[in-house]
Scaffold this motif. Sequence first.
Motif, PDB file in Angstrom:
ATOM      1  N   ILE A 253      -6.780  -1.927  -4.756  1.00 38.65           N
ATOM      2  CA  ILE A 253      -7.156  -3.167  -4.825  1.00 38.65           C
ATOM      3  C   ILE A 253      -5.873  -3.699  -4.658  1.00 38.65           C
ATOM      4  O   ILE A 253      -4.988  -4.822  -4.315  1.00 38.65           O
ATOM      5  CB  ILE A 253      -7.777  -3.851  -5.879  1.00 38.65           C
ATOM      6  CG1 ILE A 253      -9.229  -3.268  -5.747  1.00 38.65           C
ATOM      7  CG2 ILE A 253      -8.439  -5.417  -5.617  1.00 38.65           C
ATOM      8  CD1 ILE A 253     -10.087  -3.965  -6.628  1.00 38.65           C
ATOM      9  N   LYS A 254      -4.679  -3.843  -6.273  1.00 37.81           N
ATOM     10  CA  LYS A 254      -3.176  -3.975  -6.183  1.00 37.81           C
ATOM     11  C   LYS A 254      -2.595  -3.731  -5.323  1.00 37.81           C
ATOM     12  O   LYS A 254      -1.888  -4.269  -4.689  1.00 37.81           O
ATOM     13  CB  LYS A 254      -3.066  -3.691  -7.776  1.00 37.81           C
ATOM     14  CG  LYS A 254      -4.407  -3.911  -9.083  1.00 37.81           C
ATOM     15  CD  LYS A 254      -3.570  -3.161  -9.920  1.00 37.81           C
ATOM     16  CE  LYS A 254      -4.930  -3.528 -11.087  1.00 37.81           C
ATOM     17  NZ  LYS A 254      -4.774  -2.494 -12.439  1.00 37.81           N
ATOM     18  N   GLU A 255      -2.748  -2.463  -5.047  1.00 36.84           N
ATOM     19  CA  GLU A 255      -1.760  -1.267  -4.480  1.00 36.84           C
ATOM     20  C   GLU A 255      -1.588  -1.888  -2.936  1.00 36.84           C
ATOM     21  O   GLU A 255       0.053  -2.282  -2.018  1.00 36.84           O
ATOM     22  CB  GLU A 255      -1.536  -0.315  -4.463  1.00 36.84           C
ATOM     23  CG  GLU A 255      -0.418   0.990  -3.113  1.00 36.84           C
ATOM     24  CD  GLU A 255      -0.314   1.838  -4.063  1.00 36.84           C
ATOM     25  OE1 GLU A 255      -0.320   3.300  -4.014  1.00 36.84           O
ATOM     26  OE2 GLU A 255      -1.042   2.250  -5.042  1.00 36.84           O
ATOM     27  N   LEU A 256      -2.689  -1.827  -1.844  1.00 35.37           N
ATOM     28  CA  LEU A 256      -2.640  -1.786  -0.544  1.00 35.37           C
ATOM     29  C   LEU A 256      -2.431  -3.707   0.361  1.00 35.37           C
ATOM     30  O   LEU A 256      -2.843  -3.705   1.295  1.00 35.37           O
ATOM     31  CB  LEU A 256      -3.893  -1.441   0.125  1.00 35.37           C
ATOM     32  CG  LEU A 256      -4.184   0.316   0.470  1.00 35.37           C
ATOM     33  CD1 LEU A 256      -5.370   0.814   0.052  1.00 35.37           C
ATOM     34  CD2 LEU A 256      -3.096   0.656   0.315  1.00 35.37           C
ATOM     35  N   GLY A 257      -3.408  -4.328  -0.626  1.00 39.55           N
ATOM     36  CA  GLY A 257      -3.324  -5.815  -0.115  1.00 39.55           C
ATOM     37  C   GLY A 257      -3.704  -6.118   0.325  1.00 39.55           C
ATOM     38  O   GLY A 257      -4.940  -5.388   1.228  1.00 39.55           O
ATOM     39  N   VAL A 258      -4.047  -7.353   0.961  1.00 41.72           N
ATOM     40  CA  VAL A 258      -4.960  -8.083   2.081  1.00 41.72           C
ATOM     41  C   VAL A 258      -4.311  -8.209   4.197  1.00 41.72           C
ATOM     42  O   VAL A 258      -4.883  -7.570   4.890  1.00 41.72           O
ATOM     43  CB  VAL A 258      -5.857  -8.858   2.270  1.00 41.72           C
ATOM     44  CG1 VAL A 258      -6.930  -8.785   0.589  1.00 41.72           C
ATOM     45  CG2 VAL A 258      -4.646 -10.524   1.793  1.00 41.72           C
TER      46      VAL A 258
END
Length: 263
Positions: A253-258
Amino acid sequence: MKKLMKNSVFRVLIIIAGNFSLGVFLFTYIIPNSLSSSFTIWLTIALFAVFMLVFTITMLCEICYDEASKHLVISADLKKAYEWMMRMKKLDVLGWYKDRYHVFLTIYYRDSVMMEELEKLLEDKNFHENQSMELVYHYNKFIVSIYNNDEELVNASYNKITDIYTENIGKKNSRTALIYSLPMINAELHYYFKRYKKANIALKNVNTAKSNKRELAHYYYLKACVLFHNGNKAESGKNIELASEVYPQGQFIKELGVEGRYA
């Protein structure tokens, strides 16, 4: 979930009661009534001791697995789940729990965005011992190929997954564990190919009522990605918050982003 929480206590009681019953049976019935020489007596005691040891180790492995499952499914605590799974691995001297261990590692590596480790893990021949493990293999190949932006392997892995589901859905006495949500897989595929409207439709078919916290986090996260690319940034942000709330340790959730998500 309540069943998971009760299992560990129940298994401890089984270990105590089982070993006590075996001991009583051995010393009050087998030895007095069936054995005469000291050699056969000690041989029987040794065999019973081995059986009791295997029984105890098996039950302890089950306890570790139950605790790992509880922390992963109920608490969404990946770190504690990993600790319990490592305890199970140390106890599993006979290798009876290697399937569960490997399946857990695929979850751990994916959620921690350790794609190189996941790809290396999938080289283990254990993923080809039965169709349930084949499904785990192809699903995680699908995830890795999305992350690596390998379009050909994405399609090939997706086709393997759907073949297994087509073969087993509705099949009586099927031994294949269909542990993944097919609508989520469809949404992943559509999202990868930038078919955002189709991805959104697929997400509407996901049965979130039966999803655990980790599965919900992946659902909210993918929904956030789809909404972002559909131009609804406000709703996308809300879904990112929901994903982080139910699964704080979900590193993806934190590392890949949207914006540039590939896993």
